[in-house]
Structure formats: structure tokens, C-alpha cells
Scaffold this motif. Structure first.
Motif, PDB file in Angstrom:
ATOM      1  N   GLU A  98       0.901  -1.101   0.007  1.00 58.76           N
ATOM      2  CA  GLU A  98      -0.071   0.010  -0.085  1.00 58.76           C
ATOM      3  C   GLU A  98       0.846   1.232   0.059  1.00 58.76           C
ATOM      4  O   GLU A  98       0.199   2.235  -0.127  1.00 58.76           O
ATOM      5  N   LEU A  99       2.180   1.144   0.100  1.00 60.56           N
ATOM      6  CA  LEU A  99       2.883   2.216   0.064  1.00 60.56           C
ATOM      7  C   LEU A  99       2.810   3.309  -1.086  1.00 60.56           C
ATOM      8  O   LEU A  99       2.703   4.372  -1.135  1.00 60.56           O
ATOM      9  N   PRO A 100       2.909   2.595  -2.262  1.00 60.73           N
ATOM     10  CA  PRO A 100       2.604   3.326  -3.421  1.00 60.73           C
ATOM     11  C   PRO A 100       1.312   4.184  -3.454  1.00 60.73           C
ATOM     12  O   PRO A 100       1.235   5.212  -4.096  1.00 60.73           O
ATOM     13  N   LEU A 101       0.314   3.496  -2.966  1.00 58.56           N
ATOM     14  CA  LEU A 101      -0.939   4.325  -2.959  1.00 58.56           C
ATOM     15  C   LEU A 101      -0.868   5.365  -1.829  1.00 58.56           C
ATOM     16  O   LEU A 101      -1.703   6.523  -1.976  1.00 58.56           O
ATOM     17  N   VAL A 161       1.314   7.570  -1.597  1.00 55.42           N
ATOM     18  CA  VAL A 161       1.737   8.669  -2.161  1.00 55.42           C
ATOM     19  C   VAL A 161       1.037   9.106  -3.379  1.00 55.42           C
ATOM     20  O   VAL A 161       1.437  10.027  -4.401  1.00 55.42           O
ATOM     21  N   ALA A 162       0.008   8.242  -3.829  1.00 57.50           N
ATOM     22  CA  ALA A 162      -0.892   8.612  -4.663  1.00 57.50           C
ATOM     23  C   ALA A 162      -1.945   9.559  -4.540  1.00 57.50           C
ATOM     24  O   ALA A 162      -2.460   9.485  -3.536  1.00 57.50           O
ATOM     25  N   ALA A 163      -2.514  10.505  -5.634  1.00 58.51           N
ATOM     26  CA  ALA A 163      -3.340  11.392  -5.323  1.00 58.51           C
ATOM     27  C   ALA A 163      -4.794  10.636  -4.855  1.00 58.51           C
ATOM     28  O   ALA A 163      -5.121   9.665  -5.744  1.00 58.51           O
ATOM     29  N   HIS A 164      -5.533  11.184  -4.008  1.00 58.20           N
ATOM     30  CA  HIS A 164      -6.863  10.827  -3.854  1.00 58.20           C
ATOM     31  C   HIS A 164      -7.030   9.395  -3.522  1.00 58.20           C
ATOM     32  O   HIS A 164      -7.799   8.641  -3.838  1.00 58.20           O
ATOM     33  N   ALA A 165      -5.881   8.662  -2.892  1.00 58.06           N
ATOM     34  CA  ALA A 165      -5.944   7.675  -2.241  1.00 58.06           C
ATOM     35  C   ALA A 165      -6.027   7.533  -0.874  1.00 58.06           C
ATOM     36  O   ALA A 165      -5.251   8.212  -0.316  1.00 58.06           O
ATOM     37  N   THR A 166      -6.970   6.975  -0.266  1.00 59.38           N
ATOM     38  CA  THR A 166      -7.064   7.150   1.248  1.00 59.38           C
ATOM     39  C   THR A 166      -7.606   5.870   1.995  1.00 59.38           C
ATOM     40  O   THR A 166      -8.449   5.117   1.150  1.00 59.38           O
ATOM     41  N   SER A 167      -7.378   5.683   3.100  1.00 52.02           N
ATOM     42  CA  SER A 167      -8.101   4.616   4.167  1.00 52.02           C
ATOM     43  C   SER A 167      -9.293   5.214   4.955  1.00 52.02           C
ATOM     44  O   SER A 167      -9.771   4.501   5.768  1.00 52.02           O
ATOM     45  N   GLU A 196      -4.677  13.406  -0.676  1.00 49.67           N
ATOM     46  CA  GLU A 196      -3.790  14.329  -1.529  1.00 49.67           C
ATOM     47  C   GLU A 196      -2.601  14.719  -0.690  1.00 49.67           C
ATOM     48  O   GLU A 196      -1.601  15.120  -1.379  1.00 49.67           O
ATOM     49  N   ALA A 197      -2.711  14.555   0.556  1.00 45.29           N
ATOM     50  CA  ALA A 197      -1.403  15.410   1.183  1.00 45.29           C
ATOM     51  C   ALA A 197      -0.096  14.903   0.950  1.00 45.29           C
ATOM     52  O   ALA A 197       0.944  15.665   0.545  1.00 45.29           O
TER      53      ALA A 197
END
Length: 296
Positions: free
Chosen positions: A74-77, A79-85, A104-105
Motif C-alpha cells: 500500500e505504500l505506492p497508494l 503517495v498517490a493522489a486521492h487514495a485514502t484509508s 492528497e497530502a
């Protein structure tokens, strides 16, 4: 030769440009970076958060937590835009109880810095590491690290000189970053915090049950001894905390801290109400000490 874009033609922006635009909204200075990283650490249910800054945060912002960690895949996600848990459906927006949710941060910060993330979950035998330099992510690598997450942000805006030129001196940026740290630590006394700037340890705050103990830990016993307890409750609205006696007035409102549902806020109308409450008890231009929790 690539064709030049002609004004008036609608086209889709690249993800890199989107992230840089978002960075302009999310990342104003090192303090902005620190605020986002502290929010993530708190949302991970960390019991301890350690912050290290260099050059006021311009050279380095490092936040280490002992929270739940992030899975390697999940690390690549992260730092991906609009990916959140933190949410899944639109209905979740009506019951947000985390500090951030747009996802997005990290993507925005990584676009304008060199970011290194190391993380390990309690159930994992080892950790993992991902480095993102100017928005370009490398491969996830295995890493020996403690349970939790470490995020390092190096050389903010180094590759965006137009943005970097707007940063102030290291001492000014340190002042802003220190204020962000103080507000986060003040709002979360159940979490242990530390803050190191360069080679100087500015704060080492153990977890405490009493908000008064956290106030004294940050601002000193002399402040704590000049506060009185206040509390009001009308059912839907509850206000509690500590206020200073009129004779303990200050030259600035820097010791006025308001929390709404545990979140530090600044609000002009509430600040005005505070001043009005003290009208006639202190000289013009003086300010009371106020530490208030507002629960709705």
C-alpha cells in the motif's frame, strides 16, 4: 518537436501538474508539511510521535510514530493522489472523525520535495521503504524498522525555486512549525510527543491524563499556576478548560488555544467573544490566557 499548447484548447492535465497545483493548496511552508504528517500519525492511533526539524523544517521534517503502520503493497497508494484509508463512499463524508480524508497530502508534498517513508505493521516480520523524489516514486524496498511509520521530507521546494523563494528565514519557519507542534501536542495529551530542532530538544512531553498537566508541560508551571478551571454544559454544547485571571494578562494572544472536538482552531469571532468577556478587567491591548475545549 512537440506541438505547443494553444490557449483555448481543452486538454487533460498530467498527474504531475495536478499534484503541483494541489501542493500549492496543501503545502505553503514546512509548518504545512508538519501539520499533515502529524494528522496522519494521530489517525494511525500512535501513542508516541517524535518530530525532528532542520533549518526550521526547510532542510528536513521527520515525523516518527508507533502507530498501525502501512502494508508494503500500500505504500505506492499512500503517495498517490486521492487514495485514502479514511473513507470509501460519499456517505462517509457525513461522519468523518479523522483529521484528513482527501488523500492528497502525501502526494502533494512528495511532488515538491524528496520524501522517504519507512513503515511496518505489528503483524509484519519486517518493514518496507519507499522514496519519492519530485513526484517520481522508486520501488518499494524491504527495510528493517520499528513498528509504526517514519516520514522524512527533505529539501522542501528545492526543485521549485519560485516557491522556495517565498519561504522565510529558518528562524521564522521554525516559529511557524513549532506552533503547529504545540497545538497538536496540546490537543492530544494522551499521546507522548517530542520535538528536536537541529541539535536542540525543544520538547519532550510524556503522555498524561490531565489536560492541565499537558499545559504545564508545554508552557511551564508558572502558566499553570495562574489558571482557573471553567466549565459550562447546556446539553448540545459543552465548554471546559482553563482561563487566566485578569491580572495574568499577556501582551499578545499567543496563549489563547481553542479546541473544537479535539481539533485546534483559530476563529476571529470566538477570539472577539473572549476579549469581550474580559472587557473592563484589563488594559486595552492586553490579552487573557485561555485554554478551552468546545464539544458539539
Amino acid at each position: 518537436m512537440a506541438a505547443e499548447h494553444v490557449m483555448g484548447q481543452i486538454h487533460r492535465l498530467s498527474q504531475s501538474v495536478v499534484n503541483r497545483i494541489a501542493a500549492g493548496e496543501v503545502v505553503e511552508r514546512p509548518a504545512s508539511v508538519l501539520r499533515e504528517l502529524l494528522d496522519n500519525a494521530l489517525d494511525s492511533d500512535a501513542q508516541r510521535i517524535d518530530v525532528t526539524l532542520e533549518q526550521g523544517g526547510i532542510g528536513l521534517v521527520r515525523v516518527v510514530d508507533n502507530g498501525g503502520g502501512i502494508a508494503a503493497e500500500e505504500l505506492p497508494l499512500a503517495v498517490a493522489a486521492h487514495a485514502t484509508s479514511k473513507l470509501s463512499t460519499a456517505d462517509d463524508l457525513e461522519r468523518i472523525d479523522t483529521f484528513g480524508f482527501r488523500g492528497e497530502a502525501l502526494a502533494s508534498i512528495a511532488e515538491v520535495s524528496r520524501m522517504v517513508i519507512r513503515s511496518r505493521r505489528p503483524e509484519d516480520a519486517g518493514g518496507s521503504m519507499l522514496e519519492v523524489d519530485g513526484g517520481e516514486a522508486g520501488e518499494v524496498q524491504p527495510e528493517g524498522c520499528a513498528v509504526g511509520t517514519t516520514v522524512e521530507v527533505h529539501q522542501l521546494f528545492a526543485k521549485v525555486p519560485a516557491r522556495r523563494s517565498f519561504l522565510r528565514t529558518a528562524s521564522t519557519e521554525w516559529s511557524h512549525a513549532s506552533d503547529v507542534f504545540t497545538r497538536a501536542a496540546l490537543a492530544n495529551p494522551q499521546v507522548a510527543f517530542s520535538l528536536v530542532h537541529g541539535s536542540r530538544r525543544a520538547h519532550d512531553l510524556p503522555a498524561v491524563e490531565s489536560w492541565a498537566d499537558r499545559i504545564e508541560g508545554i508552557f511551564g508551571r508558572s502558566v499553570g499556576q495562574r489558571l482557573v478551571t471553567v466549565e459550562a454544559d447546556d446539553g448540545d454544547l459543552r465548554v471546559s478548560g482553563y482561563i487566566g485571571r485578569p491580572e495574568a494578562d499577556m501582551a499578545s494572544p499567543r496563549l489563547q488555544h481553542l479546541l473544537v472536538r479535539g481539533r485546534p482552531i483559530r476563529d476571529r469571532s470566538l477570539s472577539h467573544a473572549i476579549q469581550e468577556a474580559y472587557r473592563g478587567t484589563m488594559l486595552t491591548g492586553r490579552h487573557p490566557m485561555v485554554f478551552l475545549r468546545i464539544d458539539l
